[in-house]
Design an enzyme around this catalytic site. Structure first.
Site, mmCIF file in Angstrom:
data_model
loop_
_atom_site.group_PDB
_atom_site.id
_atom_site.type_symbol
_atom_site.label_atom_id
_atom_site.label_comp_id
_atom_site.label_asym_id
_atom_site.label_seq_id
_atom_site.Cartn_x
_atom_site.Cartn_y
_atom_site.Cartn_z
ATOM 1 N N GLU A 11 14.179 -33.616 -1.601
ATOM 2 C CA GLU A 11 13.435 -34.405 -2.671
ATOM 3 C C GLU A 11 12.130 -34.902 -2.062
ATOM 4 O O GLU A 11 11.996 -35.489 -1.199
ATOM 5 C CB GLU A 11 14.521 -35.715 -2.679
ATOM 6 C CG GLU A 11 14.133 -36.641 -4.002
ATOM 7 C CD GLU A 11 13.425 -37.613 -3.873
ATOM 8 O OE1 GLU A 11 11.724 -37.489 -4.047
ATOM 9 O OE2 GLU A 11 13.587 -38.629 -3.180
ATOM 10 N N CYS A 23 8.272 -42.214 -5.031
ATOM 11 C CA CYS A 23 8.262 -40.853 -5.604
ATOM 12 C C CYS A 23 8.508 -40.841 -7.112
ATOM 13 O O CYS A 23 7.723 -40.093 -7.827
ATOM 14 C CB CYS A 23 9.191 -39.729 -4.925
ATOM 15 S SG CYS A 23 9.027 -39.735 -3.158
#
Length: 459
Positions: A227, A261
């Site tokens: 990720e 993010c």
């Protein structure tokens, strides 16, 4: 390994890094414990998660304050993060038995065929500092429930959080070898991945770190989940409810001091509502309180480290040099600590830093487009594809646009977020694999086909 308060520069604690011999002993404990942990009934493993959820809630203020001191998160957001960790523990405690159950598949009339879900062994998690509890628990909860054991290499600026997570799981009844923190540098990660006792790796972090981990794990033929970063578009169409949309936009850009993010980073706004959106957005960003993260009134705390703030400011300066205009902020604050103000850039060239790179701080790039079609083109014009959102009064239109986004997590009239009930992850340079939900617990299991033929034993 030092834990330093970014607000004051005060050293909170120092920790001795683990020696190679200590790392070897931890790996051996993991292997030994895996042999027993995997054999425990899934309900028993899930019982540890239930107890962990209770302990997390009891200690939410303590752990929220720890995060504020180690990486600058506003205290209320830190407490909320701990509560979310309790939620993911409870989610898997409830759902894992069903998600791990054998899947019976019809084949031949005289055969029983099924897919079983069996743990792999010790899994290494390389985790970042920005959500120091949540990122770890969304790995730990499904993997402990599945029968794997965990090894955590946390970011070097949050060692206190790493050890607190190990403590809460141990206090909840997890055996010593079921979840262990490795206090090692990034330079030692390769040797841990290469060790035959480690069976898989998951990483949340930068694209550069993801490529390095994937390269090492690939040579060893070990499963990985990555990720990585995001440059999430926040698309505002002409029929969006502007007041509510602006409120969500501010939260999407500045939550966790902008260091997320999945934060909205590129605000792509259709021309007919651009001016109204921008005026309201700048005013709302200007109203945010920047200050001590331990003060409940603070909306935006410091950046986690001085060098991170300097990188963010460099992106702003390069974008301004390329033609962007500063509508708000744009300079580090003149105070102790790496404080960067909520910043809004307009007239942003599509090839400038804030439009092409991930900005990890409270900097918003507002981009004017003529229509929906162009908005989608701009949204997808990125090497990253973690999340995206679209804002409109027409829900059918919103779903259609969401399906056109090149991203792993797409939302209509909501900012991008991770939720235990739905899969989470990205495409393109934002990584691969999924965390959370059923998909997440299946990433690190052997989905084994079992075929039992009855023909030889039938009369």
């Amino acid at each position: 390994m030092r834990s330093v308060d970014p607000t004051t520069g005060e050293e909170l604690a120092t920790y001795e890094e683990h020696t190679p011999e200590e790392v070897d002993a931890a790996l051996e404990r993991a292997v030994d414990e895996f042999a027993e942990w995997r054999e425990r009934p899934v309900q028993e493993r899930c019982g540890v998660l239930v107890e962990a959820a209770d302990l997390l809630r009891e200690r939410s203020e303590e752990y929220g304050e720890l995060m504020s001191k180690e990486m600058g998160k506003p205290i209320e957001q830190g407490v909320g993060e701990v509560e979310k960790c309790a939620w993911v523990c409870e989610y898997y405690a409830e759902r894992a038995p069903e998600q791990l159950a054998d899947e019976v598949i019809g084949t031949e009339h005289d055969a029983r065929t099924l897919v079983s879900h069996e743990p792999l062994g010790p899994v290494l998690a390389v985790m970042p500092w920005n959500f120091p509890f949540w990122q770890v628990f969304r790995f730990a909860a499904p993997n402990l429930a599945a029968g794997n054991v965990g090894l955590l290499k946390h970011a070097s600026n949050v060692p206190g959080s790493a050890l607190a997570i190990e403590e809460v799981l141990r206090d909840a009844g997890a055996p010593e070898g079921a979840f262990q923190t490795l206090l090692v540098s990034s330079g030692q990660v390769d040797s841990v991945i290469e060790d035959r006792r480690v069976k898989a790796v998951t990483l949340t972090g930068s694209e550069l770190a993801g490529r390095a981990v994937a390269e090492t794990a690939g040579r060893e033929l070990k499963k990985t989940v990555l990720e990585l970063g995001g440059a999430d578009p926040f698309v505002v169409l002409e029929d969006a409810p502007i007041e509510e949309t602006v409120e969500k936009a501010v939260h999407a850009r500045t939550q966790n001091n902008g260091q997320s993010c999945i934060a909205g980073k590129r605000f792509v706004v259709v021309e007919s509502v651009y001016d109204e959106f921008l005026d309201r957005f700048v005013d709302a960003m200007a109203d945010l309180t920047v200050g001590d993260p331990l003060d409940p009134e603070t909306d935006v705390g410091p950046q986690a480290r001085e060098d991170l703030m300097e990188e963010l400011h460099d992106q702003v300066e390069r974008s301004v040099e390329a033609g962007a205009e500063v509508a708000l902020g744009g300079e580090p604050l003149d105070r102790e600590g790496p404080f960067y103000p909520p910043t809004v850039l307009t007239d942003v060239p599509l090839d400038s830093a804030v439009a092409c790179e991930e900005t990890f701080g409270p900097v918003a790039a507002v981009i004017r487009v003529p229509d929906e079609e162009t908005a989608v083109e701009v949204a997808n014009d990125s090497t990253l594809g973690l999340g995206a959102s679209v804002w409109t009064a027409d829900l059918e239109r919103g779903e259609r646009v969401a399906r056109e986004f090149e991203a792993g997590c797409c939302f209509v009239n909501e900012f991008v977020k991770s939720d235990p009930r739905v899969p989470f992850g990205g495409v393109k340079d934002s990584g691969y694999g999924r965390e959370l939900s059923r998909d997440g617990i299946h990433e690190f299991v052997n989905r084994k086909t079992v075929w039992v033929d009855h023909g030889l034993t039938e009369d």
